[in-house]
Design an enzyme around this catalytic site. Structure first.
Site, PDB file in Angstrom:
ATOM      1  N   ASP A  12     -31.117 -45.803 -13.315  1.00  0.00           N
ATOM      2  CA  ASP A  12     -30.043 -45.441 -12.132  1.00  0.00           C
ATOM      3  C   ASP A  12     -30.553 -44.971 -10.790  1.00  0.00           C
ATOM      4  OD1 ASP A  12     -27.524 -45.914 -11.022  1.00  0.00           O
ATOM      5  OD2 ASP A  12     -26.625 -44.321 -12.221  1.00  0.00           O
ATOM      6  N   HIS A  29     -34.218 -50.772  -5.192  1.00  0.00           N
ATOM      7  CA  HIS A  29     -34.567 -51.973  -6.361  1.00  0.00           C
ATOM      8  C   HIS A  29     -35.951 -52.431  -6.286  1.00  0.00           C
ATOM      9  CE1 HIS A  29     -30.301 -51.614  -7.026  1.00  0.00           C
ATOM     10  NE2 HIS A  29     -29.867 -52.344  -6.021  1.00  0.00           N
ATOM     11  N   LEU A 123     -44.868 -54.419 -28.856  1.00  0.00           N
ATOM     12  CA  LEU A 123     -43.540 -53.831 -28.012  1.00  0.00           C
ATOM     13  C   LEU A 123     -42.452 -54.932 -28.046  1.00  0.00           C
ATOM     14  CD1 LEU A 123     -42.054 -51.480 -26.733  1.00  0.00           C
ATOM     15  CD2 LEU A 123     -43.095 -52.585 -24.658  1.00  0.00           C
TER      16      LEU A 123
HETATM   17  C1  FPP Z   1     -28.832 -48.897 -10.633  1.00  0.00           C
HETATM   18  O1  FPP Z   1     -29.055 -48.330  -9.476  1.00  0.00           O
HETATM   19  C2  FPP Z   1     -29.868 -49.902 -11.011  1.00  0.00           C
HETATM   20  C3  FPP Z   1     -29.612 -51.270 -10.897  1.00  0.00           C
HETATM   21  C4  FPP Z   1     -28.409 -51.666 -10.983  1.00  0.00           C
HETATM   22  C5  FPP Z   1     -30.649 -52.353 -11.321  1.00  0.00           C
HETATM   23  C6  FPP Z   1     -31.906 -51.607 -11.741  1.00  0.00           C
HETATM   24  C7  FPP Z   1     -32.915 -52.675 -11.255  1.00  0.00           C
HETATM   25  C8  FPP Z   1     -34.250 -52.367 -11.130  1.00  0.00           C
HETATM   26  C9  FPP Z   1     -34.808 -50.965 -11.562  1.00  0.00           C
HETATM   27  C10 FPP Z   1     -35.133 -53.274 -10.200  1.00  0.00           C
HETATM   28  C11 FPP Z   1     -35.167 -54.445 -11.037  1.00  0.00           C
HETATM   29  C12 FPP Z   1     -36.253 -54.540 -11.802  1.00  0.00           C
HETATM   30  C13 FPP Z   1     -36.300 -55.809 -12.571  1.00  0.00           C
HETATM   31  C14 FPP Z   1     -37.635 -55.930 -13.344  1.00  0.00           C
HETATM   32  C15 FPP Z   1     -35.172 -56.776 -12.811  1.00  0.00           C
HETATM   33  P1  FPP Z   1     -28.035 -48.075  -8.502  1.00  0.00           P
HETATM   34  O2  FPP Z   1     -28.154 -49.197  -7.504  1.00  0.00           O
HETATM   35  O3  FPP Z   1     -26.648 -48.192  -9.103  1.00  0.00           O
HETATM   36  O4  FPP Z   1     -28.212 -46.803  -7.821  1.00  0.00           O
HETATM   37  P2  FPP Z   1     -27.130 -45.774  -7.402  1.00  0.00           P
HETATM   38  O5  FPP Z   1     -26.589 -45.380  -8.378  1.00  0.00           O
HETATM   39  O6  FPP Z   1     -27.982 -44.901  -6.628  1.00  0.00           O
HETATM   40  O7  FPP Z   1     -26.260 -46.528  -6.337  1.00  0.00           O
END
Ligand code: FPP
Length: 253
Positions: A12, A29, A123
């Site tokens: 997150d 992202h 893994l």
């Molecule tokens: C949460 O951050 C993260 C996600 C919803 C997506 C996680 C995705 C990645 C780490 C990149 C994608 C990688 C692959 C390999 C699929 P948020 O957007 O909710 O952040 P915030 O809480 O700051 O709004």
């Protein structure tokens, strides 16, 4: 030292990380997906048996379409880029969740990597995509009911019908980004998980911090409801069952 076999991560903080830098959320992202490869490698080196990463939740479908489509593209890009590394490192790969609606080319890439790594013994790497913990439990219950009508289900039955039973119960759940919630992630598997919340936003998360967390949590006592440190939940449940039986036999005789 208690062995940490299965680590689950809620990655997150990408959006806030990008906003703090006056960039669009999707930039977070993009940067976050580079961190994914670093952490997969580190988990493998640390001898962790299973790593489950929350890449897209059922709730994330409510985000702006541009963001959803970026996450889809990043998944495909990641798989294209990392496929050889996954094979070379003997990683067993799987995507869990309601993925039928992913673009056909991404789905076939997922299937290809899953099949190629089916017999790998390294893994267990799992991406949770379009995933929800309650939906996973309901799916398991419905599968059991249709194959065993009228039969009472056991905990072992339900565990065996999770998307990826071989990954087992979660020993440690890490959430980056500062919030302290489990957000519908692996609800059944996390019953006895240690929880670790770090303020670090996912794009700033490093293999160094990951290793420190593993060391820190490995030194915590895990008692699973018992009075002393146990090998694992199954051992502890078995001991509880046998103690309960002897105790009840004693008071009823
Ligand atoms: C949460 O951050 C993260 C996600 C919803 C997506 C996680 C995705 C990645 C780490 C990149 C994608 C990688 C692959 C390999 C699929 P948020 O957007 O909710 O952040 P915030 O809480 O700051 O709004």
């Amino acid at each position: 030292m208690a062995q940490i076999k299965h680590v689950a991560i809620i990655m997150d903080g990408n959006g806030r990380w990008a906003n703090q830098r006056f960039r669009p959320r999707i930039w977070g992202h993009v940067r976050g997906s580079a961190v994914v490869s670093e952490i997969v490698q580190s988990a493998d080196e640390l001898g962790i048996k299973a790593l489950t990463l929350y890449a897209f939740s059922t709730e994330n479908w409510s985000r702006p379409l541009e963001e959803v489509s970026t996450l889809f593209k990043l998944l495909k890009k990641f798989l294209q880029k990392e496929k050889q590394k996954i094979l070379a490192n003997n990683i067993k790969f799987k995507v869990i969740g309601d993925i039928q609606n992913l673009p056909v080319d991404t789905l076939s890439l997922i299937k290809e990597i899953e099949e190629l790594t089916e017999n790998s013994n390294g893994l267990n790497l799992t991406f949770a995509f379009s995933y929800g913990g309650r939906a996973e439990i309901l799916r398991a219950i419905n599968l059991f009911q249709s194959s065993h009508p009228g039969v009472e289900m056991t905990e072992a039955d339900l565990s065996s019908l999770m998307y990826r039973p071989e990954a087992g119960d979660v020993d440690l759940m890490i959430r980056t980004g500062g919030d302290q919630r489990i957000s519908n992630f692996l609800l059944w598997q996390m019953a006895y998980a240690e929880l670790y919340f770090t303020p670090t936003k996912w794009p700033d998360f490093t293999a160094g911090e990951f290793k420190k967390i593993i060391q820190n949590v490995s030194s915590r006592e895990r008692r699973f409801g018992n009075v002393s440190v146990q090998n694992g939940l199954v051992d502890s449940v078995e001991r509880a069952e046998s103690n309960k039986a002897s105790f009840l036999k004693g008071i009823n005789s």
